[in-house]
Enzyme design. Structure first.
Site, PDB file in Angstrom:
ATOM      1  N   GLU A  91     -11.817   3.884  -8.982  1.00 26.44           N
ATOM      2  CA  GLU A  91     -13.068   4.519  -8.633  1.00 26.44           C
ATOM      3  C   GLU A  91     -12.978   6.041  -8.655  1.00 26.44           C
ATOM      4  OE1 GLU A  91     -13.117   1.794  -5.026  1.00 26.44           O
ATOM      5  OE2 GLU A  91     -12.556   3.734  -4.197  1.00 26.44           O
ATOM      6  N   CYS A 104     -13.805  13.128  -6.464  1.00 33.11           N
ATOM      7  CA  CYS A 104     -12.557  12.512  -5.989  1.00 33.11           C
ATOM      8  C   CYS A 104     -12.092  11.535  -7.062  1.00 33.11           C
ATOM      9  CB  CYS A 104     -12.838  11.810  -4.668  1.00 33.11           C
ATOM     10  SG  CYS A 104     -11.410  10.948  -4.017  1.00 33.11           S
ATOM     11  N   CYS A 111      -1.632   0.841  -5.409  1.00 33.77           N
ATOM     12  CA  CYS A 111      -0.603   1.791  -4.957  1.00 33.77           C
ATOM     13  C   CYS A 111       0.549   0.999  -4.363  1.00 33.77           C
ATOM     14  CB  CYS A 111      -1.177   2.742  -3.906  1.00 33.77           C
ATOM     15  SG  CYS A 111       0.038   3.963  -3.319  1.00 33.77           S
ATOM     16  N   CYS A 115       0.669   1.930   2.741  1.00 35.33           N
ATOM     17  CA  CYS A 115       0.364   2.495   4.062  1.00 35.33           C
ATOM     18  C   CYS A 115      -0.483   1.479   4.831  1.00 35.33           C
ATOM     19  CB  CYS A 115      -0.384   3.812   3.924  1.00 35.33           C
ATOM     20  SG  CYS A 115       0.587   5.062   3.075  1.00 35.33           S
ATOM     21  N   CYS A 118      -4.499   1.531   4.703  1.00 40.51           N
ATOM     22  CA  CYS A 118      -5.135   1.902   3.437  1.00 40.51           C
ATOM     23  C   CYS A 118      -5.481   0.661   2.620  1.00 40.51           C
ATOM     24  CB  CYS A 118      -4.203   2.805   2.636  1.00 40.51           C
ATOM     25  SG  CYS A 118      -4.827   3.168   0.992  1.00 40.51           S
ATOM     26  N   GLY A 164      -4.310   5.479  -5.403  1.00 41.52           N
ATOM     27  CA  GLY A 164      -2.986   5.734  -5.952  1.00 41.52           C
ATOM     28  C   GLY A 164      -2.308   6.982  -5.431  1.00 41.52           C
ATOM     29  N   GLU A 165      -1.017   7.100  -5.733  1.00 36.58           N
ATOM     30  CA  GLU A 165      -0.210   8.257  -5.336  1.00 36.58           C
ATOM     31  C   GLU A 165       0.003   9.128  -6.577  1.00 36.58           C
ATOM     32  OE1 GLU A 165       1.124   9.926  -2.654  1.00 36.58           O
ATOM     33  OE2 GLU A 165       1.763  11.194  -4.286  1.00 36.58           O
ATOM     34  N   SER A 196      -3.494  15.343  -3.441  1.00 41.91           N
ATOM     35  CA  SER A 196      -3.144  14.786  -2.128  1.00 41.91           C
ATOM     36  C   SER A 196      -1.946  13.861  -2.300  1.00 41.91           C
ATOM     37  CB  SER A 196      -4.336  14.008  -1.571  1.00 41.91           C
ATOM     38  OG  SER A 196      -3.966  13.309  -0.390  1.00 41.91           O
ATOM     39  N   SER A 218      -0.655  13.946   3.408  1.00 41.18           N
ATOM     40  CA  SER A 218      -1.095  12.944   4.387  1.00 41.18           C
ATOM     41  C   SER A 218      -0.045  12.807   5.466  1.00 41.18           C
ATOM     42  CB  SER A 218      -1.299  11.601   3.678  1.00 41.18           C
ATOM     43  OG  SER A 218      -2.342  11.725   2.737  1.00 41.18           O
ATOM     44  N   LEU A 219      -0.363  13.251   6.672  1.00 38.20           N
ATOM     45  CA  LEU A 219       0.633  13.266   7.753  1.00 38.20           C
ATOM     46  C   LEU A 219       0.483  12.036   8.658  1.00 38.20           C
ATOM     47  CD1 LEU A 219       2.819  15.343   8.038  1.00 38.20           C
ATOM     48  CD2 LEU A 219       1.359  16.614   9.601  1.00 38.20           C
ATOM     49  N   HIS A 220      -0.633  11.940   9.326  1.00 39.84           N
ATOM     50  CA  HIS A 220      -1.051  10.728  10.066  1.00 39.84           C
ATOM     51  C   HIS A 220      -0.218  10.352  11.286  1.00 39.84           C
ATOM     52  CE1 HIS A 220      -3.642  10.468   6.694  1.00 39.84           C
ATOM     53  NE2 HIS A 220      -2.871   9.766   5.894  1.00 39.84           N
ATOM     54  N   ASN A 295     -11.776   4.636   7.912  1.00 40.77           N
ATOM     55  CA  ASN A 295     -12.783   3.778   7.302  1.00 40.77           C
ATOM     56  C   ASN A 295     -12.295   2.339   7.337  1.00 40.77           C
ATOM     57  OD1 ASN A 295     -15.300   4.706   6.005  1.00 40.77           O
ATOM     58  ND2 ASN A 295     -13.920   6.312   5.273  1.00 40.77           N
ATOM     59  N   CYS A 338     -11.697   5.546   0.131  1.00 41.25           N
ATOM     60  CA  CYS A 338     -10.569   5.228  -0.726  1.00 41.25           C
ATOM     61  C   CYS A 338     -10.328   3.729  -0.929  1.00 41.25           C
ATOM     62  CB  CYS A 338      -9.347   5.867  -0.050  1.00 41.25           C
ATOM     63  SG  CYS A 338      -7.781   5.505  -0.773  1.00 41.25           S
TER      64      CYS A 338
HETATM   65  N1  SAH Z   1      -1.866   8.586  -2.121  1.00 39.95           N
HETATM   66  C1  SAH Z   1      -2.344   9.873  -1.758  1.00 39.95           C
HETATM   67  C2  SAH Z   1      -3.768  10.160  -2.206  1.00 39.95           C
HETATM   68  C3  SAH Z   1      -4.769   9.046  -2.104  1.00 39.95           C
HETATM   69  S1  SAH Z   1      -5.216   8.542  -0.479  1.00 39.95           S
HETATM   70  C4  SAH Z   1      -2.204  10.092  -0.262  1.00 39.95           C
HETATM   71  O1  SAH Z   1      -1.893   9.136   0.443  1.00 39.95           O
HETATM   72  O2  SAH Z   1      -2.374  11.227   0.165  1.00 39.95           O
HETATM   73  C5  SAH Z   1      -6.273   9.891   0.037  1.00 39.95           C
HETATM   74  C6  SAH Z   1      -6.402  10.007   1.559  1.00 39.95           C
HETATM   75  O3  SAH Z   1      -7.157   8.905   2.107  1.00 39.95           O
HETATM   76  C7  SAH Z   1      -5.065  10.003   2.267  1.00 39.95           C
HETATM   77  O4  SAH Z   1      -4.992  11.041   3.221  1.00 39.95           O
HETATM   78  C8  SAH Z   1      -5.063   8.654   2.924  1.00 39.95           C
HETATM   79  O5  SAH Z   1      -4.213   8.630   4.020  1.00 39.95           O
HETATM   80  C9  SAH Z   1      -6.519   8.473   3.277  1.00 39.95           C
HETATM   81  N2  SAH Z   1      -6.889   7.093   3.593  1.00 39.95           N
HETATM   82  C10 SAH Z   1      -6.326   5.955   3.146  1.00 39.95           C
HETATM   83  N3  SAH Z   1      -6.929   4.879   3.694  1.00 39.95           N
HETATM   84  C11 SAH Z   1      -7.895   5.341   4.509  1.00 39.95           C
HETATM   85  C12 SAH Z   1      -8.877   4.723   5.369  1.00 39.95           C
HETATM   86  N4  SAH Z   1      -8.979   3.401   5.452  1.00 39.95           N
HETATM   87  N5  SAH Z   1      -9.707   5.520   6.057  1.00 39.95           N
HETATM   88  C13 SAH Z   1      -9.625   6.858   5.943  1.00 39.95           C
HETATM   89  N6  SAH Z   1      -8.739   7.502   5.152  1.00 39.95           N
HETATM   90  C14 SAH Z   1      -7.882   6.755   4.455  1.00 39.95           C
HETATM   91 FE1  SF4 Z   2      -1.038   4.811  -1.482  1.00 37.63          FE
HETATM   92 FE2  SF4 Z   2      -2.203   6.993  -0.408  1.00 37.63          FE
HETATM   93 FE3  SF4 Z   2      -3.083   4.511   0.190  1.00 37.63          FE
HETATM   94 FE4  SF4 Z   2      -0.724   5.305   1.118  1.00 37.63          FE
HETATM   95  S1  SF4 Z   2      -2.751   6.208   1.639  1.00 37.63           S
HETATM   96  S2  SF4 Z   2      -1.159   3.311   0.175  1.00 37.63           S
HETATM   97  S3  SF4 Z   2       0.012   6.567  -0.572  1.00 37.63           S
HETATM   98  S4  SF4 Z   2      -3.159   5.513  -1.800  1.00 37.63           S
END
Ligand code: SAH
Ligand code: SF4
Length: 360
Positions: A91, A104, A111, A115, A118, A164-165, A196, A218-220, A295, A338
């Site tokens: 997308e 975006c 991926c 995570c 995600c 994706g990464e 990102s 992405s720290l989290h 989300n 995402c």
């Molecule tokens: N793989 C890369 C880029 C794609 S994800 C990364 O992880 O940075 C882009 C952003 O969306 C990241 O910060 C990720 O942590 C966040 N993200 C993933 N799942 C999400 C969700 N369910 N709600 C909100 N943000 C989310």
């Molecule tokens: Fe992959 Fe980014 Fe999702 Fe983690 S947050 S699974 S690195 S797309």
């Protein structure tokens, strides 16, 4: 098979023409037609000799991925689902704001990094996108959105924050970035293009050397213990190594800060204590924070933090002098977060069928 010219950055396209026995400047000419004019039909490229146009029509094409569906949200957010073959979909999402238009973009189908929060991660890894499939998202979206009154494309910023990464599809991502930056293609400034990453340390160093653009990380989580559970990649590249890489990146970065993304998960990473720990963790890195509301998606047990928790968390960072924005949710009514739309399509649920109109 025809060569897809969207697969070539300036260097590769010059090589392509040289091999054909053509002059290198043809590459610049072609790029201007493809990216500045949005043209895919060689016969319309009037300043190119007819013989070369015919030759190109026989051996080359300009092909962005096919669009499976399009959705328009009430707030102007638009989302396209692109068919990348063998049942895979990715997308691209357009987010209009007053002073800019941001696209975006996705870099992989699925991926591998899994995570916990995600939905793309839950789909597993399918494959890397080609250069044409990455830059094709921007090419297609520009076609759809058109130009503004000054003759510029409406998309002024690109973020590689879709599926994706990006740094695990390094070469194709960098070629696509070069096309975004190239004056003969989209000519975007490095500050307006953001990668990102979940924190692939060696690839962050490579990006700094080969194509430094704005960086979001992405720290989290404020410590390794929690980050290990939310982001398995942390076991390979823990926080100390990640923050050191951020420091090195800043030496070459087009902006003087790293953006840290932090998805707030109710009761998991959103306490006051964790906010304070986070301030300590990043104290040596020049940074801004982007707090992202989680989300939810069907297979998750996480919940979005409440408004109070978000405000308290933000205040701790702000009081420590860190510029912090709280991302608004956009395009909620079209599952614009995402990985969500592609996930729904793969489920082939009735809801999907009802929810999205086919693009004819
Ligand atoms: N793989 C890369 C880029 C794609 S994800 C990364 O992880 O940075 C882009 C952003 O969306 C990241 O910060 C990720 O942590 C966040 N993200 C993933 N799942 C999400 C969700 N369910 N709600 C909100 N943000 C989310
Ligand atoms: Fe992959 Fe980014 Fe999702 Fe983690 S947050 S699974 S690195 S797309």
């Amino acid at each position: 098979m025809k060569s897809n010219l969207l697969d070539f950055d300036a260097h590769a396209l010059t090589g392509y023409f040289t091999e054909m026995g053509e002059k290198p400047f043809r590459a610049r000419q072609l790029m201007r037609w493809i990216y500045k004019e949005g043209e895919h039909d060689f016969s319309a490229m009037t300043d190119i000799a007819a013989a070369l146009r015919d030759k190109l029509a026989q051996c080359a094409c300009v092909a962005a991925p096919n669009i499976m569906r399009e959705e328009l949200s009430g707030d102007g957010t638009r989302k396209w689902l692109l068919d990348v073959g063998t049942g895979n979909a990715v997308e691209a999402v357009y987010i209009p704001e007053e002073t800019r238009g941001t696209l975006c973009v996705s870099t992989q189908a699925g991926c591998a990094l899994d995570c916990a929060f995600c939905s793309t991660g839950k789909q597993g890894f399918n494959r890397n996108l080609s250069v044409a499939e990455i830059i094709g998202q921007l090419w297609w979206a520009n076609q759809q959105l058109g130009k503004d009154a000054d003759g510029n494309w409406k998309i002024s910023n690109v973020v590689l924050m879709g599926m994706g990464e990006p740094l695990l599809n390094f070469d194709n991502t960098v070629s696509a970035l070069r096309l975004m930056l190239d004056d003969h293609a989209y000519g975007l400034s490095r500050r307006r293009v953001t990668v990102s990453t979940s924190g692939i340390v060696p690839a962050m160093d490579r990006l700094r050397e080969e194509c430094p653009v704005a960086l979001a990380v992405s720290l989290h989580a404020p410590n390794d213990k929690l980050r290990d559970t939310l982001m398995p990649v942390n076991r390979k590249y823990p926080l100390k190594a990640l923050l050191a890489a951020c420091g090195r990146y800043l030496e070459r970065a087009p902006r003087d800060f790293i953006t840290f993304e932090y998805v707030l998960l109710d009761g998991v990473n959103d306490s006051l204590q964790q906010a304070r720990e986070l301030v300590q963790l990043v104290r040596e890195v020049s940074c801004k924070f982007n707090l992202i509301p989680f989300n939810p998606f069907p297979q998750t047990h996480y919940r979005c933090s409440g408004q109070d928790a978000v405000c308290r968390f933000r205040d701790v960072l702000m009081e420590a002098g860190i510029v912090t924005t709280t991302r608004k949710t956009r395009g909620d009514d079209i599952a614009a977060a995402c990985g969500q739309l592609a996930g729904l399509v793969q489920d082939k649920t009735r809801r999907t069928a009802q929810h999205f109109a086919e693009v004819s």
